[in-house]
Design a protein around this motif. Structure first.
Motif, mmCIF file in Angstrom:
data_model
loop_
_atom_site.group_PDB
_atom_site.id
_atom_site.type_symbol
_atom_site.label_atom_id
_atom_site.label_comp_id
_atom_site.label_asym_id
_atom_site.label_seq_id
_atom_site.Cartn_x
_atom_site.Cartn_y
_atom_site.Cartn_z
ATOM 1 N N MET A 1 0.868 -1.252 0.023
ATOM 2 C CA MET A 1 0.063 -0.119 -0.055
ATOM 3 C C MET A 1 0.890 1.330 -0.054
ATOM 4 S SD MET A 1 -2.775 1.212 2.807
ATOM 5 C CE MET A 1 -4.026 -0.112 2.527
ATOM 6 N N ASP A 3 2.241 4.788 0.688
ATOM 7 C CA ASP A 3 2.368 5.713 1.953
ATOM 8 C C ASP A 3 2.111 7.207 1.242
ATOM 9 O OD1 ASP A 3 3.188 7.423 4.138
ATOM 10 O OD2 ASP A 3 4.888 6.304 4.654
ATOM 11 N N ARG A 81 -0.602 9.950 14.550
ATOM 12 C CA ARG A 81 -2.038 9.916 14.566
ATOM 13 C C ARG A 81 -2.606 10.789 15.820
ATOM 14 N NH1 ARG A 81 -2.954 4.122 15.385
ATOM 15 N NH2 ARG A 81 -0.467 4.014 15.532
ATOM 16 N N HIS A 262 -3.471 -2.811 15.156
ATOM 17 C CA HIS A 262 -3.314 -1.798 14.275
ATOM 18 C C HIS A 262 -1.976 -1.819 13.983
ATOM 19 C CE1 HIS A 262 -7.374 -0.302 15.805
ATOM 20 N NE2 HIS A 262 -7.459 -0.181 14.521
ATOM 21 N N ASP A 263 -1.337 -1.312 12.754
ATOM 22 C CA ASP A 263 -0.353 -1.438 12.421
ATOM 23 C C ASP A 263 0.394 -0.072 12.883
ATOM 24 O OD1 ASP A 263 -0.601 0.214 10.336
ATOM 25 O OD2 ASP A 263 -0.263 -1.226 8.731
ATOM 26 N N ARG A 267 -3.268 1.203 10.539
ATOM 27 C CA ARG A 267 -4.375 0.217 9.672
ATOM 28 C C ARG A 267 -4.631 -0.997 10.508
ATOM 29 N NH1 ARG A 267 -0.174 1.185 4.806
ATOM 30 N NH2 ARG A 267 1.110 -0.047 6.149
ATOM 31 N N HIS A 268 -6.118 -1.642 10.205
ATOM 32 C CA HIS A 268 -6.476 -2.609 10.975
ATOM 33 C C HIS A 268 -5.578 -3.663 10.578
ATOM 34 C CE1 HIS A 268 -9.344 -5.052 12.960
ATOM 35 N NE2 HIS A 268 -9.591 -5.783 12.026
ATOM 36 N N ALA A 269 -5.025 -4.401 11.365
ATOM 37 C CA ALA A 269 -4.310 -5.667 11.131
ATOM 38 C C ALA A 269 -4.106 -6.611 12.383
ATOM 39 C CB ALA A 269 -2.655 -5.029 11.190
#
Ligand SMILES: C[S@@+](CC[C@H](N)C(=O)[O-])C[C@H]1O[C@@H](n2cnc3c(N)ncnc32)[C@H](O)[C@@H]1O
Length: 327
Positions: A1, A3, A81, A262-263, A267-269
């Motif tokens: 993905m 960046d 974040r 989350h990473d 992101r959901h991981a």
């Protein structure tokens, strides 16, 4: 993905709106961004996996700013974040860039970068802004006004870092795990993804571990954990490592964890938690036990059952579950 924030960072130079700065560049919350002449860049990245990525991109990379890191011609920042982390990075950039030097901050539109942009506008800072790849980048000149007072949050006398997990508070899942820790926790214990040390500290208080190894990928969180466990009787070691890809200490009697899902980019991981379970299994002696807490919908039972001799659910409060497995 892709960046998007890292790709957008150099937009003002690509379009000719700004000239590439002469001299050394400070790069905060750095990630590989295809910057020309990496030798002129001092990269700071507290998250271990991203830190290793910056090193591979030939940046001189450090987990935190050092006292003498100053006099930069410019600072580039990839927005984090947490608002407090972004404010702290802007304050660092402002203090370490020469007066009039360029400060660039880039972030995805869904990150907190727009809120920071508005706060800077409100504070009367002259700004320019560009967008691309669902991300924005804005430029300002040093020195900047302080947006808020910089402070490390604390709970119950503990130090928690700016950035990292569960800043200024104890995670509800971790609290449940502590309520359901087995009574018999002795021997060598490892806390995987130890954060600022809440689980390790409670284990040191409630059980009698011979040793406690705290393993954590966020450098500032681990520094806070060192301070929080300073008075602890058990022998403690602190390891700044990425659990998913680096060699880990072995022959443990117990592994405890509240694994991330989350990473480092948010992101959901859920595969991260599964990687933590595999790593924990590898660290245990035969007969050793892993105890963990997770949001109850996360798919960890199969990974545990595939690896361990026995798996039991010790608690479930409708939101979190506590699982215990024996190797
Ligand atoms: C859910 S938090 C739990 C923190 C702490 N144990 C607690 O209970 O408050 C997960 C922790 O794992 C860390 N972490 C995430 N990815 C990691 C990785 N690949 N290697 C090591 N630690 C990681 C995060 O920085 C975070 O501190």
């Amino acid at each position: 993905m892709q960046d998007a924030a890292a790709l957008t960072l150099t937009r003002p130079f690509d379009t000719g709106a700004l000239n590439w700065p002469e001299g050394r560049i400070l790069f905060l919350n750095a990630r590989p961004a295809g910057l020309a002449d990496p030798a002129r860049v001092l990269a700071v990245q507290p998250e271990r996996g991203l830190f290793l990525g910056c090193q591979r991109a030939d940046h001189d990379t450090h987990p935190a700013l050092r006292e003498g890191d100053a006099g930069f011609a410019a600072a580039f920042i990839l927005a984090a974040r947490q608002r407090a982390e972004n404010e702290a990075m802007l304050a660092d950039a402002s203090a370490r860039v020469v007066p009039g030097g360029l400060i660039l901050m880039a972030g995805e539109k869904t990150s907190g970068v727009e809120a920071i942009f508005k706060a800077m506008q409100k504070a009367g800072v002259a700004l320019e802004k560009w967008s691309k790849h669902h991300a924005v980048v804005f430029a300002a000149r040093a020195p900047l006004p302080m947006l808020t007072e910089r402070a490390e949050a604390a709970e119950a006398g503990m130090r928690t870092p700016v950035g990292g997990f569960s800043v200024g508070t104890i995670d509800a899942g971790s609290r449940l795990l502590v309520e359901h820790l087995p009574d018999s926790m002795k021997g060598d214990v490892a806390d995987l993804g130890a954060g600022w040390g809440y689980l390790a500290l409670e284990i040191a208080r409630r059980a009698e571990p011979a040793s406690l190894a705290l393993i954590e990928s966020h450098h500032s969180a681990l520094e806070a954990a060192k301070a929080n466990l300073a008075g602890c009787k058990a022998s403690t070691t602190f390891h700044w490592l990425d659990v998913t890809c680096e060699p880990l200490p072995k022959t443990k009697d117990w592994v405890v964890m509240n694994p991330p899902f989350h990473d480092a980019l948010g992101r959901h991981a859920p595969h991260l938690g599964q990687a933590f379970i595999r790593a924990g299994h590898g660290m245990l002696k035969p007969g050793g036990r892993l105890v963990m807490v997770a949001n109850r919908q996360l798919p960890y039972e199969k990974t545990l059952a595939d690896l361990f001799k026995t798996v039991e659910k010790r608690a479930d409060n409708g939101r979190f579950k506590v699982l215990l497995a024996r190797k």
